[in-house]
Design a protein around this motif. Structure first.
Motif, PDB file in Angstrom:
ATOM      1  N   VAL A  39       1.154   6.923   9.207  1.00 42.81           N
ATOM      2  CA  VAL A  39      -0.252   7.313   9.010  1.00 42.81           C
ATOM      3  C   VAL A  39      -0.419   8.193   7.766  1.00 42.81           C
ATOM      4  O   VAL A  39      -1.259   7.901   6.910  1.00 42.81           O
ATOM      5  N   PRO A  40       0.377   9.255   7.610  1.00 41.11           N
ATOM      6  CA  PRO A  40       0.216  10.073   6.387  1.00 41.11           C
ATOM      7  C   PRO A  40       0.473   9.284   5.100  1.00 41.11           C
ATOM      8  O   PRO A  40      -0.193   9.526   4.084  1.00 41.11           O
ATOM      9  N   ALA A  41       1.411   8.337   5.135  1.00 41.47           N
ATOM     10  CA  ALA A  41       1.711   7.550   3.934  1.00 41.47           C
ATOM     11  C   ALA A  41       0.505   6.711   3.521  1.00 41.47           C
ATOM     12  O   ALA A  41       0.186   6.603   2.329  1.00 41.47           O
ATOM     13  N   ALA A  42      -0.187   6.124   4.492  1.00 45.95           N
ATOM     14  CA  ALA A  42      -1.377   5.321   4.188  1.00 45.95           C
ATOM     15  C   ALA A  42      -2.544   6.210   3.772  1.00 45.95           C
ATOM     16  O   ALA A  42      -3.312   5.862   2.863  1.00 45.95           O
ATOM     17  N   ILE A  96       0.840  -1.203   0.000  1.00 44.97           N
ATOM     18  CA  ILE A  96       0.000   0.000   0.000  1.00 44.97           C
ATOM     19  C   ILE A  96       0.874   1.253   0.000  1.00 44.97           C
ATOM     20  O   ILE A  96       0.647   2.182  -0.768  1.00 44.97           O
ATOM     21  N   ALA A  97       1.865   1.259   0.869  1.00 53.76           N
ATOM     22  CA  ALA A  97       2.781   2.405   0.973  1.00 53.76           C
ATOM     23  C   ALA A  97       4.163   1.857   1.331  1.00 53.76           C
ATOM     24  O   ALA A  97       4.301   1.152   2.338  1.00 53.76           O
ATOM     25  N   PRO A  98       5.195   2.168   0.547  1.00 51.28           N
ATOM     26  CA  PRO A  98       6.512   1.545   0.750  1.00 51.28           C
ATOM     27  C   PRO A  98       7.145   1.854   2.101  1.00 51.28           C
ATOM     28  O   PRO A  98       7.993   1.094   2.575  1.00 51.28           O
ATOM     29  N   GLU A  99       6.716   2.937   2.740  1.00 51.60           N
ATOM     30  CA  GLU A  99       7.284   3.278   4.052  1.00 51.60           C
ATOM     31  C   GLU A  99       7.085   2.153   5.064  1.00 51.60           C
ATOM     32  O   GLU A  99       7.896   1.991   5.987  1.00 51.60           O
ATOM     33  N   TYR A 100       6.013   1.375   4.905  1.00 46.11           N
ATOM     34  CA  TYR A 100       5.721   0.296   5.856  1.00 46.11           C
ATOM     35  C   TYR A 100       6.727  -0.853   5.769  1.00 46.11           C
ATOM     36  O   TYR A 100       6.804  -1.688   6.670  1.00 46.11           O
ATOM     37  N   ALA A 101       7.525  -0.881   4.699  1.00 50.32           N
ATOM     38  CA  ALA A 101       8.564  -1.911   4.570  1.00 50.32           C
ATOM     39  C   ALA A 101       9.659  -1.742   5.611  1.00 50.32           C
ATOM     40  O   ALA A 101      10.509  -2.628   5.757  1.00 50.32           O
ATOM     41  N   ILE A 102       9.656  -0.643   6.351  1.00 48.80           N
ATOM     42  CA  ILE A 102      10.614  -0.482   7.444  1.00 48.80           C
ATOM     43  C   ILE A 102      10.532  -1.676   8.393  1.00 48.80           C
ATOM     44  O   ILE A 102      11.526  -2.128   8.958  1.00 48.80           O
ATOM     45  N   ASN A 121       1.898 -11.998   1.121  1.00 52.04           N
ATOM     46  CA  ASN A 121       1.940 -11.346  -0.188  1.00 52.04           C
ATOM     47  C   ASN A 121       2.628  -9.986  -0.064  1.00 52.04           C
ATOM     48  O   ASN A 121       2.014  -8.932  -0.213  1.00 52.04           O
ATOM     49  N   SER A 122       3.914 -10.051   0.231  1.00 49.99           N
ATOM     50  CA  SER A 122       4.729  -8.856   0.435  1.00 49.99           C
ATOM     51  C   SER A 122       5.994  -8.999  -0.392  1.00 49.99           C
ATOM     52  O   SER A 122       6.766  -9.944  -0.201  1.00 49.99           O
ATOM     53  N   SER A 123       6.219  -8.079  -1.312  1.00 46.29           N
ATOM     54  CA  SER A 123       7.417  -8.152  -2.152  1.00 46.29           C
ATOM     55  C   SER A 123       8.683  -8.044  -1.305  1.00 46.29           C
ATOM     56  O   SER A 123       9.727  -8.610  -1.660  1.00 46.29           O
ATOM     57  N   TRP A 124       8.593  -7.353  -0.175  1.00 47.47           N
ATOM     58  CA  TRP A 124       9.770  -7.200   0.679  1.00 47.47           C
ATOM     59  C   TRP A 124      10.100  -8.491   1.418  1.00 47.47           C
ATOM     60  O   TRP A 124      11.266  -8.837   1.582  1.00 47.47           O
ATOM     61  N   ARG A 125       9.075  -9.215   1.869  1.00 44.87           N
ATOM     62  CA  ARG A 125       9.346 -10.500   2.538  1.00 44.87           C
ATOM     63  C   ARG A 125       9.869 -11.519   1.535  1.00 44.87           C
ATOM     64  O   ARG A 125      10.714 -12.349   1.855  1.00 44.87           O
ATOM     65  N   VAL A 126       9.367 -11.452   0.307  1.00 40.58           N
ATOM     66  CA  VAL A 126       9.884 -12.317  -0.757  1.00 40.58           C
ATOM     67  C   VAL A 126      11.363 -12.017  -0.981  1.00 40.58           C
ATOM     68  O   VAL A 126      12.201 -12.927  -1.071  1.00 40.58           O
ATOM     69  N   ALA A 127      11.713 -10.725  -1.052  1.00 34.22           N
ATOM     70  CA  ALA A 127      13.117 -10.335  -1.256  1.00 34.22           C
ATOM     71  C   ALA A 127      13.993 -10.837  -0.114  1.00 34.22           C
ATOM     72  O   ALA A 127      15.138 -11.269  -0.333  1.00 34.22           O
TER      73      ALA A 127
END
Length: 328
Positions: free
Chosen positions: A126-129, A94-100, A169-175
């Motif tokens: 919150v603002p990113a979402a 949804i928002a890449p900031e959450y990949a932190i 279903n997270s591209s970051w967890r896949v990476a």
């Protein structure tokens, strides 16, 4: 007199029926299984909110993906066909900031998470979402993630080589699991038990509460305590649909979500030990993974976040500075 009585009675019934139908139903759908901490937190939220709402509205919880997978439910809260959902690892989509929170070993402990909640969540996440039409109301616990599989104990990333490991279903967890040498396989949580049972995948990674709640110990032999990621869960509304609710209802839902954040962290901490003992007693073979080896293998993920997410390095520095109380 009897006719008057009948008319009065019918009118009273009509008023009562109108009052009953006027009660707003707040539909809260989650993907986590019955008994998991996410389900317990959603139920505690409903209990507290319903006490405050009285006859105004009622929160109803539907767990175990009854209302769809995470992606489906996020779409529904945006459209307004349901009100609340509880995404976790899908939020970076949804928002890449959450990949932190997909950076391994970033969150030191729950005290660190509390400081992240007080500052970084409100000011950055919150603002990113909201820019995407969503509003997370709080940060709840999903928990520290551990690895299970049916082949061997996982001590170092090398032990993951070639294993089919389910990820959200997270591209970051896949990476992440690709970096560790595994064969990451994104899949909805509701599909994991059968996929493990039938050998479609070899293993998966989840907090202990989800492993127990999903009965994954029945189809997994090895539990490796890696604690590689702390996953929050975010009670989330669609901004447009939420703002159509009565302001008093909005206030109750927001206030209660924030109350339950502390409750969920306390529950998570108190339950971890008992859940581990339960899994051991059920026959799972438990080992502690080599943290240093996983930390070393995780460095490229920090570089990826720093270069691919706008302001990524500053976010990493800010969150790390909160680990010992600085920056708060």
């Amino acid at each position: 007199m009897e006719l008057k009585s009948a008319i009065f009675g019918a009118a009273a019934l009509a008023v009562m029926a109108g009052t009953a139908s006027a009660q707003e139903e707040i539909i809260f759908g989650i993907s986590a299984a019955t008994g998991s901490l996410q389900e317990q937190s959603a139920s505690e939220f409903a209990r507290r909110a319903n006490e405050k709402l009285g006859d105004t509205a009622v929160v109803k919880v539907f767990d175990s993906s009854q209302l769809g997978k995470d992606k489906d439910m996020l779409q529904k809260i945006k459209l307004g066909t349901m009100h609340l959902t509880l995404p976790s690892s899908i939020m970076p989509e949804i928002a890449p900031e959450y990949a932190i929170f997909d950076l391994p070993f970033l969150v030191a402990d729950r005290d660190h998470l509390a400081r992240i909640d007080e500052t970084f969540f409100k000011d950055v996440l919150v603002p990113a979402a909201e820019a995407q039409g969503y509003r997370p109301l709080a940060v709840w616990e999903n928990g520290f993630r551990q690895i299970t599989n049916n082949e061997r104990p996982i001590n170092t990333p090398a032990d993951l080589e070639g294993l089919k490991i389910r990820t959200p279903n997270s591209s970051w967890r896949v990476a992440m699991f690709d970096e560790y040498g595994a064969n990451p396989t994104p899949m909805a949580f509701s599909e994991v038990f059968v996929a493990l049972q039938t050998g479609v995948i070899d293993g998966q990674e989840n907090p202990l509460t989800n492993i127990v709640g999903g009965k994954l110990d029945e189809v997994q032999e090895y539990l490796s305590m890696s604690g590689h990621v702390y996953s929050p869960a975010y009670p989330t509304v669609g901004v447009a649909a939420f703002e159509k609710l009565d302001p008093e209802i909005q206030d109750v839902l927001t206030e209660t979500a924030q109350e339950v954040a502390l409750w969920a962290r306390e529950q998570g901490e108190s339950q971890d030990g008992a859940l581990l003992e339960e899994l051991k007693a059920g026959g799972m073979k438990v080992n502690t993974a080599d943290r240093a080896a996983f930390v070393e293998a995780s460095k490229p993920l920090y570089e990826k976040f720093a270069t691919e997410v706008e302001g990524g390095q500053e976010m990493i520095d800010q969150v790390l500075s909160l680990a010992d109380g600085e920056g708060s």
